[in-house]
Design an enzyme around this catalytic site. Structure first.
Site, PDB file in Angstrom:
ATOM      1  CD  GLN A  21     -11.143  -5.118   1.401  1.00 48.42           C
ATOM      2  OE1 GLN A  21     -11.759  -4.178   1.051  1.00 48.42           O
ATOM      3  NE2 GLN A  21     -11.705  -6.288   1.534  1.00 48.42           N
ATOM      4  CE  LYS A  78     -12.369  -8.657  -1.412  1.00 49.16           C
ATOM      5  NZ  LYS A  78     -13.205  -9.386  -0.339  1.00 49.16           N
ATOM      6  CG  ASP A 115      -4.062  -8.832  -0.336  1.00 46.69           C
ATOM      7  OD1 ASP A 115      -5.044  -8.430  -1.163  1.00 46.69           O
ATOM      8  OD2 ASP A 115      -4.606  -9.520   0.597  1.00 46.69           O
TER       9      ASP A 115
HETATM   10  N1  7TS Z   1      -7.048 -10.139   0.496  1.00 45.99           N
HETATM   11  C1  7TS Z   1      -7.830  -9.061   1.267  1.00 45.99           C
HETATM   12  C2  7TS Z   1      -7.096  -7.858   1.896  1.00 45.99           C
HETATM   13  C3  7TS Z   1      -9.155  -9.170   1.461  1.00 45.99           C
HETATM   14  O1  7TS Z   1     -10.106  -8.400   2.064  1.00 45.99           O
HETATM   15  C4  7TS Z   1      -9.936 -10.700   0.773  1.00 45.99           C
HETATM   16  C5  7TS Z   1     -11.223 -10.837   0.794  1.00 45.99           C
HETATM   17  C6  7TS Z   1      -8.976 -11.270   0.041  1.00 45.99           C
HETATM   18  C7  7TS Z   1      -7.581 -11.241   0.254  1.00 45.99           C
HETATM   19  C8  7TS Z   1      -9.655 -12.524  -0.619  1.00 45.99           C
HETATM   20  O2  7TS Z   1     -10.154 -12.133  -1.628  1.00 45.99           O
HETATM   21  P1  7TS Z   1     -10.903 -13.292  -2.737  1.00 45.99           P
HETATM   22  O3  7TS Z   1     -11.598 -12.342  -3.478  1.00 45.99           O
HETATM   23  O4  7TS Z   1      -9.971 -13.875  -3.213  1.00 45.99           O
HETATM   24  O5  7TS Z   1     -12.049 -13.900  -1.931  1.00 45.99           O
HETATM   25  N2  7TS Z   1     -11.915 -10.253   1.955  1.00 45.99           N
HETATM   26  C9  7TS Z   1     -13.178 -10.446   2.677  1.00 45.99           C
HETATM   27  C10 7TS Z   1     -13.640  -9.837   3.626  1.00 45.99           C
HETATM   28  O6  7TS Z   1     -13.157  -8.690   4.357  1.00 45.99           O
HETATM   29  N3  7TS Z   1     -14.824 -10.184   4.021  1.00 45.99           N
HETATM   30  O7  7TS Z   1     -15.329 -11.200   2.835  1.00 45.99           O
HETATM   31  C11 7TS Z   1     -13.883 -11.332   2.072  1.00 45.99           C
END
Ligand code: 7TS
Length: 410
Positions: free
Chosen positions: A207, A230, A204
């Site tokens: 980040q 992100k 994953d």
């Molecule tokens: N994995 C990690 C490590 C994340 O930080 C996030 C979103 C996701 C998966 C999911 O990503 P998405 O783009 O599919 O939503 N993290 C966060 C956060 O830390 N605050 O809001 C969203």
């Protein structure tokens, strides 16, 4: 050096219209980059230009606009391939983001390769989107979910991880960089150890992608998920990288247009990669804006991004540690520019609300990591997450804000 950096940062910040505004009468300090980053003009304009100039559906049309849109959209695939150094562009599947990418693997890899009594390993640090899909898969198949523990600093217990690995382990799905604590996991070691028992690995990288260059061939991960939003790109767009041989063997995730070769009522054959996993009209503008974000980050340069964020992390850690009653949660040796903290016994929400009144945006709560918060015996944290466009002056403003919150909350 400092002068030169300041000039660069000011030039960079001018590219972000949103950063120029005041919130509650104060200049906005945006420290919620781990939730989503802000977007520079080149990314915003790429969306506008797409709709103004070449809006059309992709892949099917013979006409001029459709070909233009297809070329621009497929250029995003090539850019993403280069961005993570994938061997082939067909290994790049466009998705809505990390969550959908992980769900795709849980469904398409899981339903094909995971059987009763097989084992899947995740870690205590995971975001809910890297927990729940595996729980559902385990419920459906009778497989077992095993969890890598952490130490009090928020680092994976690698010895415990090795002990969890057996010939029953079919998949290890772990976060590269923790969104809650900033811990950078030893991804390459995890992958090598998992491969030694024949397990596949999903990283994953939600980040990781904004903070560090990614090379899937050096890492040798089997799958990797990330979200464009992100990393200065648009929301609702991301990728699932998968090794071609694995993707070839997996069944489609969603069904409909685009993912088929031929449909009759008797039998349907599926399209080749990557279209097999891309049913329906995609977010074309999103793909084009994702490419604009990749080009933009490459232009800023990873040396600069990494250096700037390291300085912000070091400075932020040092300044926050000076505050009496403030405790940093997550003190891994190897950390990205994320600082989670608690202030005295105050609820993170109360601290967040006071900072917001001062124009400072941080995140409070469990950050979609409830099992991690349970392990740490806390309900949540205040989290300040920095991007390369943030400044030390903004950190000073945060420190002043926290001191004020401390006085107000008593
Ligand atoms: N994995 C990690 C490590 C994340 O930080 C996030 C979103 C996701 C998966 C999911 O990503 P998405 O783009 O599919 O939503 N993290 C966060 C956060 O830390 N605050 O809001 C969203």
């Amino acid at each position: 050096m400092i002068v030169e950096q300041n000039i660069n940062i000011e030039t960079i910040r001018k590219e972000y219209p949103i950063l120029q505004q005041k919130v509650n009468g104060r200049p906005l300090v945006y420290f919620d980059n781990a939730a989503t980053s802000q977007k520079p003009l080149v990314v915003i304009n790429s969306i506008k230009n797409y709709y103004n100039e070449i809006n059309s559906n992709v892949h099917r049309g013979v006409h001029h606009l459709s070909q233009k849109a297809t070329d621009a959209y497929e250029a995003a695939r090539t850019a993403a391939q280069a961005f993570i150094n994938a061997k082939s562009a067909v290994e790049i599947n466009f998705t809505k983001g990390t969550t959908e990418s992980i769900n795709l693997v849980a469904h398409s890899f899981g339903n094909k390769f995971i059987k009763e009594n097989d084992e899947i390993i995740i870690s205590t640090l995971e975001h809910h989107s890297n927990i729940v899909p595996w729980q559902i898969l385990c419920e459906n198949t009778g497989a077992k979910l095993k969890i890598i523990p952490i130490n009090d600093a928020g680092e994976l217990d690698m010895e415990a991880f090795e002990n969890l690995l057996t010939e029953k382990t079919k998949l290890v799905s772990v976060v590269y960089i923790s969104n809650s604590l900033g811990t950078i996991n030893p991804a390459k070691t995890i992958i090598e150890k998992a491969h030694s028992v024949g397990a596949k690995v999903l990283l994953d990288a939600a980040q990781a992608a904004p903070h560090t260059p990614i090379d899937v061939q050096t890492l040798d991960c089997d799958f990797l998920a990330l979200s464009a939003h992100k990393m200065c790109g648009p929301t609702g767009f991301g990728i699932l990288y998968g090794k071609e041989t694995l993707l070839e063997q997996m069944l489609p995730y969603q069904a409909g247009g685009e993912m088929i070769k031929e449909v009759t009522f008797e039998k349907t054959t599926y399209n080749t990669l990557p279209f097999k996993f891309e049913a329906g009209t995609p977010d074309i503008a999103g793909g084009i804006a994702f490419k604009a974000a990749i080009d933009y980050l490459n232009e800023i340069g990873w040396d600069f991004i990494e250096q700037q964020e390291k300085e912000l992390l070091n400075y932020g850690t040092q300044r926050l540690e000076e505050i009496d009653g403030l405790k940093i949660v997550g003190t891994a040796k190897n950390k990205a520019s994320v600082i989670s903290f608690l202030l005295d016994n105050h609820h993170p929400y109360d601290v967040g609300v006071i900072l917001d009144q001062l124009g400072i945006a941080i995140r409070t709560g469990h950050h979609c990591c409830q099992p991690l918060m349970n392990r740490l015996n806390i309900e949540g944290t205040c989290r300040a997450s920095f991007a390369f466009y943030n400044t030390k002056e903004e950190i000073d403003t945060l420190v002043d804000g926290i001191l004020r919150a401390k006085r107000m909350l008593g």
